[in-house]
Design an enzyme around this catalytic site. Structure first.
Site, PDB file in Angstrom:
ATOM      1  N   ASP A   1       0.820  -1.210   0.000  1.00  0.00           N
ATOM      2  CA  ASP A   1       0.000   0.000   0.000  1.00  0.00           C
ATOM      3  C   ASP A   1       0.848   1.251   0.000  1.00  0.00           C
ATOM      4  O   ASP A   1       0.502   2.228  -0.654  1.00  0.00           O
ATOM      5  CB  ASP A   1      -0.949  -0.003   1.213  1.00  0.00           C
ATOM      6  CG  ASP A   1      -2.191  -0.817   0.927  1.00  0.00           C
ATOM      7  OD1 ASP A   1      -2.787  -0.608  -0.148  1.00  0.00           O
ATOM      8  OD2 ASP A   1      -2.550  -1.683   1.745  1.00  0.00           O
TER       9      ASP A   1
ATOM     10  N   CYS B   1       6.265  -5.879   6.189  1.00  0.00           N
ATOM     11  CA  CYS B   1       5.484  -7.056   5.822  1.00  0.00           C
ATOM     12  C   CYS B   1       4.929  -6.962   4.403  1.00  0.00           C
ATOM     13  O   CYS B   1       4.107  -7.773   4.005  1.00  0.00           O
ATOM     14  CB  CYS B   1       4.367  -7.306   6.827  1.00  0.00           C
ATOM     15  SG  CYS B   1       3.258  -5.911   6.989  1.00  0.00           S
TER      16      CYS B   1
END
Ligand code: PEP
Ligand code: MG
Length: 566
Positions: free
Chosen positions: A454, A501
């Protein structure tokens, strides 16, 4: 080819080895159309047939998307959304309609309409070039609908098969059963093609981009797929097979790893549900760096209960026996929709109500239920190893509200006399706002975890599921890299630990850079854990810091890439 031992070079897509029997797969055979012109067709009928085929293809894609989300991963499933967009692309639909108007049958119109766009993508470099595969996938889906033919049976191959193909489309790959397929070898494709990404998520050894030489491999040949070194060996000798098997097992390092000069780096796995825990343990992950809890909400008609979630979290903690398990509270919205949840729909879901915004808004009840399950799990045998983080935080206000929610759930459990504990708490840094607020956020929590999927999308203004801007959506661009560096510094200044992550952490070539930037933890899909650990133990922190310093002052992605992949 069988008499001779041959080694063919390609690009390793999944860092594992497998040995099996070659099965040549030619998906387009059934779709060959004869070239007869079809002047006597009725345009209206053909238009109706085309429209019905588009509807059928969309319904099929929706099913494929759901299945891939459940069995492979939400991120991998997003490719099918991109396919729907191709079906609706005016360049294609207008060309089909024009061809029908000119008297062509729907099949020919579809085949011709895709020719130019496929050629355009084929002429491009890197990830854009690989989108040609996606277009072929969409074209063939439409042709199958029109011709009423079934897809060639990739789902029913014999155990021990190695699929050998010119190319595999994402839907071909998502259909493979990792229990039966021991390898994939394709002539075309690169490491970032969707088929390669899906193969990696399924932990299927894969070598792509072998080129024309792959044509020499015949059905029934015994082949070894070495996805670590990017090699395909036909008729491998016993020694080579044994070495590959040994390497595959030896590659797995159990327990913590450090750099050559003693800096500890945790290497964890991203998981989407209970089924993925065993693979993560088997691949030597130190723990879970991202538990995508929204997957517990998929493929059902109602949300999971507190008890179900509690059990899922305790199972994860027990699987790692004290290895840290970072659970992310549900990140619904954006490209992850859950039919029974009432997610306010805006024009741009990625900029709308998702992640912690939904949890603090209309899904507040579900958020509290999940927090109850988490706080109870934190009081179990391995509960000390639990960490909980919030997705898509942009503001300090959101974090404060989420922390208040944890406090009020703890107070309620106290009142009820239910055993519980408050785990480590953290924030996912995946918006530019979170980067700019990193110091203030880090002051309030135990850790930060950078979600580069993102973060790259928002920093670069390039939607993660839009193939037209896939090239821009790359965390190696200096702007993203600097955002990561800034986040790490803020965490350090606040004495918080910091992990990553996003997919970036799962690319072994990035490990030295990320360690040098100061990340304490790298979390990636389970299959890449051994390769990332391998890189970490080969890294010298002092050198990595110098590399990171140079990368931070790089002005282009090319410079960064030259540094990490010299
Ligand atoms: C990320 O955005 O990098 C991330 C890890 O979260 P997800 O891919 O689930 O959005
Ligand atoms: Mg994210």
């Amino acid at each position: 080819m069988s008499e001779e031992r041959t080694s063919l070079a390609g690009v390793g897509a999944t860092p594992r080895s497998g040995v099996g029997t070659a099965v040549r797969y030619a998906p387009d055979d059934a779709l060959d159309l004869d070239d007869a012109t079809s002047a006597d067709v009725d345009p209206e009928t053909e238009r109706d047939r085309y429209e019905a085929a588009v509807e059928g293809a969309k319904a099929d894609l929706e099913r494929e998307r759901e299945r891939t989300a459940a069995e492979v991963g939400e991120q991998e499933a997003a490719v099918f959304d991109a396919h729907v967009k191709f079906l609706e692309d005016p360049q294609i639909t207008d060309a089909v309609e024009e061809a029908i108007e000119d008297g062509h049958g729907a099949e020919h119109a579809v085949r011709n309409a895709f020719e130019d766009p496929i050629e355009q993508f084929e002429g491009m470099d890197g990830r854009m070039g690989e989108r040609a595969d996606d277009l072929r996938d969409v074209r063939d889906r439409l042709l199958r609908e029109l011709l009423g033919t079934e897809r060639t049976g990739l789902a029913e191959l014999d155990p021990g098969s190695v699929v050998v193909a010119e190319r595999l489309t994402p839907s071909d790959t998502a259909r493979l059963d990792p229990d039966d397929i021991v390898g994939i070898a394709t002539a075309e494709g690169g490491r970032t093609s969707h088929a390669a990404i899906i193969a990696r998520s399924l932990a299927i050894p894969a070598v792509v981009g072998v080129g024309d030489a792959l044509a020499a491999v015949e059905d029934g040949d015994r082949v070894l797929v070495d996805g670590e070194d990017g090699e395909l060996v036909v008729d491998p000798d016993a020694e080579r097979v044994a070495a590959a098997e040994r390497d595959d097992a030896a590659d797995v390092r159990r327990g913590p790893v450090t750099t050559t000069d003693g800096r500890a780096v945790e290497v964890a796995a991203n998981v989407g549900g209970p089924d993925e825990l065993a693979v993560a343990v088997e691949r030597g992950a130190d723990g879970v760096g991202l538990y995508r809890t929204e997957f517990l909400f998929l493929d059902r008609d109602e949300p999971p209960t507190e008890e179900e979630q509690y059990k899922a979290f305790v199972d994860a903690l027990d699987a790692f026996e004290g290895g840290r398990v970072v659970v992310r509270t549900f990140d619904v919205g954006g490209d992850k929709s859950i039919p029974y949840l009432d997610v306010p729909e805006g024009d741009n879901p990625f900029l709308g109500v998702r992640g912690v915004r939904l949890a603090l808004g209309s899904a507040r009840d579900l958020f509290e239920t999940q927090l109850r399950a988490l706080l109870r799990a934190a009081a179990t045998e391995h509960g000390d190893a639990l960490a909980v983080m919030f997705p898509l935080v942009a503001t300090v206000e959101e974090l404060t509200a989420a922390l208040d929610a944890v406090e009020s759930v703890a107070a309620a459990l106290d009142d009820e006399g239910v055993e519980h504990a408050v785990p480590e708490l953290g924030v996912m840094v995946e918006t530019p706002a979170a980067v700019m607020n990193a110091a203030e956020l880090a002051d309030r929590v135990d850790f930060l975890s950078v979600g580069t999927n993102d973060l790259a999308q928002y920093v670069q203004a390039a939607a993660r599921d839009d193939d037209h801007v896939a090239d821009l959506h790359d965390p190696r661009y200096p702007a993203v890299l600097r955002a990561i560096a800034r986040t790490v510094e803020a965490a350090r200044d606040a004495d918080a630990w910091v992990g990553m992550c996003g997919e970036m952490a799962g690319v072994p070539e990035n490990a030295e850079l990320l360690v040098g930037l100061g990340l304490d933890e790298l979390s990636a899909s389970a299959v890449t854990v051994p390769a990332v650990k391998e890189r970490v133990v080969e890294t010298t922190y002092g050198d990595a810091e110098t590399l990171a310093e140079r990368a931070r002052s790089a002005e282009t992605r090319r410079e960064v890439t030259e540094l990490v992949e010299p």
